[in-house]
Design a protein around this motif. Structure first.
Motif, PDB file in Angstrom:
ATOM      1  N   ILE A  80       0.869  -1.182   0.000  1.00 30.26           N
ATOM      2  CA  ILE A  80       0.000   0.000   0.000  1.00 30.26           C
ATOM      3  C   ILE A  80       0.901   1.227   0.000  1.00 30.26           C
ATOM      4  N   SER A  81       0.885   1.985  -1.089  1.00 34.16           N
ATOM      5  CA  SER A  81       1.891   3.040  -1.269  1.00 34.16           C
ATOM      6  C   SER A  81       1.741   4.182  -0.270  1.00 34.16           C
ATOM      7  N   ASN A  82       0.532   4.452   0.216  1.00 38.36           N
ATOM      8  CA  ASN A  82       0.357   5.530   1.200  1.00 38.36           C
ATOM      9  C   ASN A  82       0.095   4.963   2.593  1.00 38.36           C
ATOM     10  N   ALA A  83       0.739   3.841   2.892  1.00 36.80           N
ATOM     11  CA  ALA A  83       0.613   3.217   4.211  1.00 36.80           C
ATOM     12  C   ALA A  83       1.146   4.142   5.297  1.00 36.80           C
ATOM     13  N   ALA A  84       0.632   3.974   6.510  1.00 37.58           N
ATOM     14  CA  ALA A  84       1.112   4.757   7.648  1.00 37.58           C
ATOM     15  C   ALA A  84       2.606   4.511   7.866  1.00 37.58           C
ATOM     16  N   ALA A  85       3.297   5.522   8.368  1.00 34.64           N
ATOM     17  CA  ALA A  85       4.745   5.417   8.560  1.00 34.64           C
ATOM     18  C   ALA A  85       5.119   4.274   9.482  1.00 34.64           C
ATOM     19  N   VAL A  86       4.241   3.946  10.448  1.00 32.86           N
ATOM     20  CA  VAL A  86       4.529   2.848  11.382  1.00 32.86           C
ATOM     21  C   VAL A  86       4.079   1.499  10.825  1.00 32.86           C
ATOM     22  N   GLY A  87       3.437   1.509   9.655  1.00 31.13           N
ATOM     23  CA  GLY A  87       3.017   0.260   9.038  1.00 31.13           C
ATOM     24  C   GLY A  87       1.749  -0.301   9.649  1.00 31.13           C
ATOM     25  N   TYR A  88       1.485  -1.560   9.357  1.00 30.46           N
ATOM     26  CA  TYR A  88       0.281  -2.237   9.819  1.00 30.46           C
ATOM     27  C   TYR A  88       0.630  -3.619  10.356  1.00 30.46           C
ATOM     28  N   ASP A  89      -0.306  -4.166  11.132  1.00 29.99           N
ATOM     29  CA  ASP A  89      -0.162  -5.525  11.648  1.00 29.99           C
ATOM     30  C   ASP A  89      -1.032  -6.469  10.821  1.00 29.99           C
ATOM     31  N   LEU A  90      -0.603  -7.712  10.724  1.00 35.10           N
ATOM     32  CA  LEU A  90      -1.407  -8.751  10.093  1.00 35.10           C
ATOM     33  C   LEU A  90      -1.628  -9.879  11.092  1.00 35.10           C
ATOM     34  N   GLY A  91      -2.875 -10.266  11.268  1.00 38.30           N
ATOM     35  CA  GLY A  91      -3.192 -11.423  12.081  1.00 38.30           C
ATOM     36  C   GLY A  91      -3.757 -12.536  11.214  1.00 38.30           C
ATOM     37  N   ILE A  92      -3.218 -13.739  11.384  1.00 35.91           N
ATOM     38  CA  ILE A  92      -3.733 -14.925  10.688  1.00 35.91           C
ATOM     39  C   ILE A  92      -4.499 -15.741  11.729  1.00 35.91           C
ATOM     40  N   ILE A  93      -5.815 -15.836  11.547  1.00 35.71           N
ATOM     41  CA  ILE A  93      -6.707 -16.344  12.581  1.00 35.71           C
ATOM     42  C   ILE A  93      -7.332 -17.663  12.133  1.00 35.71           C
ATOM     43  N   LYS A  94      -7.191 -18.668  12.983  1.00 34.12           N
ATOM     44  CA  LYS A  94      -7.663 -20.018  12.667  1.00 34.12           C
ATOM     45  C   LYS A  94      -8.834 -20.403  13.569  1.00 34.12           C
ATOM     46  N   ALA A  95      -9.883 -21.018  12.984  1.00 31.39           N
ATOM     47  CA  ALA A  95     -10.959 -21.618  13.765  1.00 31.39           C
ATOM     48  C   ALA A  95     -10.466 -22.968  14.273  1.00 31.39           C
ATOM     49  N   THR A  96     -10.469 -23.146  15.588  1.00 32.33           N
ATOM     50  CA  THR A  96      -9.899 -24.359  16.170  1.00 32.33           C
ATOM     51  C   THR A  96     -10.961 -25.352  16.633  1.00 32.33           C
ATOM     52  N   SER A  97     -12.227 -24.913  16.732  1.00 35.38           N
ATOM     53  CA  SER A  97     -13.282 -25.836  17.167  1.00 35.38           C
ATOM     54  C   SER A  97     -13.671 -26.760  16.021  1.00 35.38           C
ATOM     55  N   ASN A  98     -14.322 -27.866  16.354  1.00 31.73           N
ATOM     56  CA  ASN A  98     -14.768 -28.814  15.340  1.00 31.73           C
ATOM     57  C   ASN A  98     -15.827 -28.191  14.450  1.00 31.73           C
ATOM     58  N   LEU A  99     -15.908 -28.673  13.213  1.00 32.42           N
ATOM     59  CA  LEU A  99     -16.914 -28.178  12.290  1.00 32.42           C
ATOM     60  C   LEU A  99     -18.304 -28.328  12.892  1.00 32.42           C
ATOM     61  N   GLY A 100     -19.081 -27.259  12.858  1.00 32.64           N
ATOM     62  CA  GLY A 100     -20.443 -27.290  13.371  1.00 32.64           C
ATOM     63  C   GLY A 100     -20.560 -27.049  14.859  1.00 32.64           C
ATOM     64  N   ALA A 101     -19.431 -26.974  15.556  1.00 32.54           N
ATOM     65  CA  ALA A 101     -19.468 -26.781  17.004  1.00 32.54           C
ATOM     66  C   ALA A 101     -19.792 -25.335  17.348  1.00 32.54           C
ATOM     67  N   THR A 102     -20.492 -25.156  18.486  1.00 32.15           N
ATOM     68  CA  THR A 102     -20.831 -23.830  18.985  1.00 32.15           C
ATOM     69  C   THR A 102     -20.398 -23.722  20.444  1.00 32.15           C
ATOM     70  N   PRO A 103     -19.741 -22.640  20.866  1.00 34.34           N
ATOM     71  CA  PRO A 103     -19.298 -21.527  20.023  1.00 34.34           C
ATOM     72  C   PRO A 103     -18.069 -21.898  19.201  1.00 34.34           C
ATOM     73  N   VAL A 104     -17.807 -21.087  18.177  1.00 34.87           N
ATOM     74  CA  VAL A 104     -16.627 -21.312  17.346  1.00 34.87           C
ATOM     75  C   VAL A 104     -15.408 -20.744  18.065  1.00 34.87           C
ATOM     76  N   LEU A 105     -14.457 -21.579  18.351  1.00 34.26           N
ATOM     77  CA  LEU A 105     -13.246 -21.154  19.048  1.00 34.26           C
ATOM     78  C   LEU A 105     -12.149 -20.834  18.032  1.00 34.26           C
ATOM     79  N   THR A 106     -11.431 -19.753  18.280  1.00 30.90           N
ATOM     80  CA  THR A 106     -10.406 -19.324  17.337  1.00 30.90           C
ATOM     81  C   THR A 106      -9.120 -18.971  18.076  1.00 30.90           C
ATOM     82  N   LYS A 107      -8.045 -18.913  17.310  1.00 33.11           N
ATOM     83  CA  LYS A 107      -6.784 -18.392  17.843  1.00 33.11           C
ATOM     84  C   LYS A 107      -6.002 -17.760  16.708  1.00 33.11           C
ATOM     85  N   GLU A 108      -5.181 -16.788  17.053  1.00 34.29           N
ATOM     86  CA  GLU A 108      -4.333 -16.129  16.064  1.00 34.29           C
ATOM     87  C   GLU A 108      -3.021 -16.904  16.005  1.00 34.29           C
ATOM     88  N   VAL A 109      -2.815 -17.618  14.904  1.00 31.38           N
ATOM     89  CA  VAL A 109      -1.668 -18.518  14.825  1.00 31.38           C
ATOM     90  C   VAL A 109      -0.378 -17.792  14.489  1.00 31.38           C
TER      91      VAL A 109
END
Length: 309
Positions: free
Chosen positions: A182-211
């Motif tokens: 991004i050419s006009n990005a903020a001088a301090v840059g940005y963060d990226l989070g990669i987030i995974k659903a860790t609960s079983n398919l169809g399970a409630t609530p859906v549990l997640t973690k940032e891997v």
């Protein structure tokens, strides 16, 4: 009778040959170095068109090495023909083959023939420089533009070394890297989070973690090295959420976008989703303009990915 059948057979073969030849047009992923005996002596390059056009008017491009066109089309109808903004050549996980060493390299906007309502537009070179590679190595090359506050726009390239050696050591993992274009990005840059659903398919609530979290990635910033992450299970079709945030912001709940989120790739269909599989290698990148150009809904920040292997 036998001669008659022989004649018919030869005629069919000739027609099929002509049909095959006619079908190999500009939309073929052509490279002048496709013979197998030459592959190990060539360099492999994947090209990404990430340059927003002046005033937000985007353009298609064609790539040339030593004045030889090396890119095919990803638009096969309409004018002008070429590779559109946001696209990768070649796709999906292939690389173009070029002679190694220092080669003359340019990107042209294609010519457009005159129509009943529009005048002819000649081809124009927007980038003219060199590309430097080594034989047997792989690279990803981004075409970039300057921030919209700079006029006239100046175009440049950012080339990354695609070193797959870490992925060869442990094929039970997936591998990623993150690049900010991004050419006009903020001088301090940005963060990226990669987030995974860790609960079983169809399970409630859906549990997640940032891997994995990248922090303070500035324009043209990010490590070209690939990092191992947990892959998705083979029978799980849920994607990982990709969330680009204001630097230092805590992550948002998966699927949500708040004021601290710059760009978001959701983890559910029908959108294109990121499902990292074991042994695969990916480049995640954010492109576009903060605030959009010319409006907030045109060329906004977007987070995307390509599969390198």
């Amino acid at each position: 009778m036998k001669n008659k059948f022989n004649f018919i057979e030869k005629l069919i073969i000739a027609v099929l040959g002509l049909f095959f030849f006619a079908s190999c047009g500009d939309d073929h992923d052509f490279t002048p170095f496709e013979s197998k005996e030459n592959l190990e002596n060539l360099a492999n390059v994947k090209f990404v068109h990430a340059a927003v056009g002046p005033t937000g008017a985007n353009f298609t491009i064609n790539y040339f090495v030593n004045n030889i066109k090396i890119s095919a089309l990803n638009i096969t109808s309409g004018l002008p023909l070429g590779i559109v903004y946001g696209s990768t050549y070649p796709t999906p996980i292939n690389y173009a083959l070029i002679e190694p060493g220092t080669q003359q390299f340019r990107a042209d906007t294609p010519s457009r023939a005159a129509t009943a309502t529009l005048p002819e537009v000649p081809a124009s070179t927007i980038f003219n420089g060199n590309i430097v590679t080594e034989k047997g190595k792989s690279y990803t090359n981004f075409l970039l533009s300057t921030p919209p506050t700079i006029t006239p726009a100046v175009y440049s390239t950012l080339q990354l070394n695609d070193d797959f050696a870490p992925a060869d050591l442990d094929k039970t993992k997936a591998y990623v890297r993150f690049i900010n274009v991004i050419s006009n990005a903020a001088a301090v840059g940005y963060d990226l989070g990669i987030i995974k659903a860790t609960s079983n398919l169809g399970a409630t609530p859906v549990l997640t973690k940032e891997v994995l979290t990248y922090t303070n990635i500035t324009f043209k910033g990010g490590d070209e090295k690939f990092i191992a992450i947990e892959p998705q299970e083979p029978n799980d079709t849920r994607g990982y959420q990709l969330q680009v945030r204001v630097a230092g912001s805590p992550r948002n709940a998966p699927g949500t976008i708040t004021g601290t989120t710059i760009a978001n790739l959701a983890n559910v269909a029908p959108a294109v989703i990121f499902i990292p599989r074991a042994g695969r290698v990916y480049t995640i990148f954010c492109r576009g303009i903060i605030g959009g150009l010319p409006t907030a809904t045109v060329n906004p920040p977007v987070v995307s990915f390509i599969t390198n292997r």
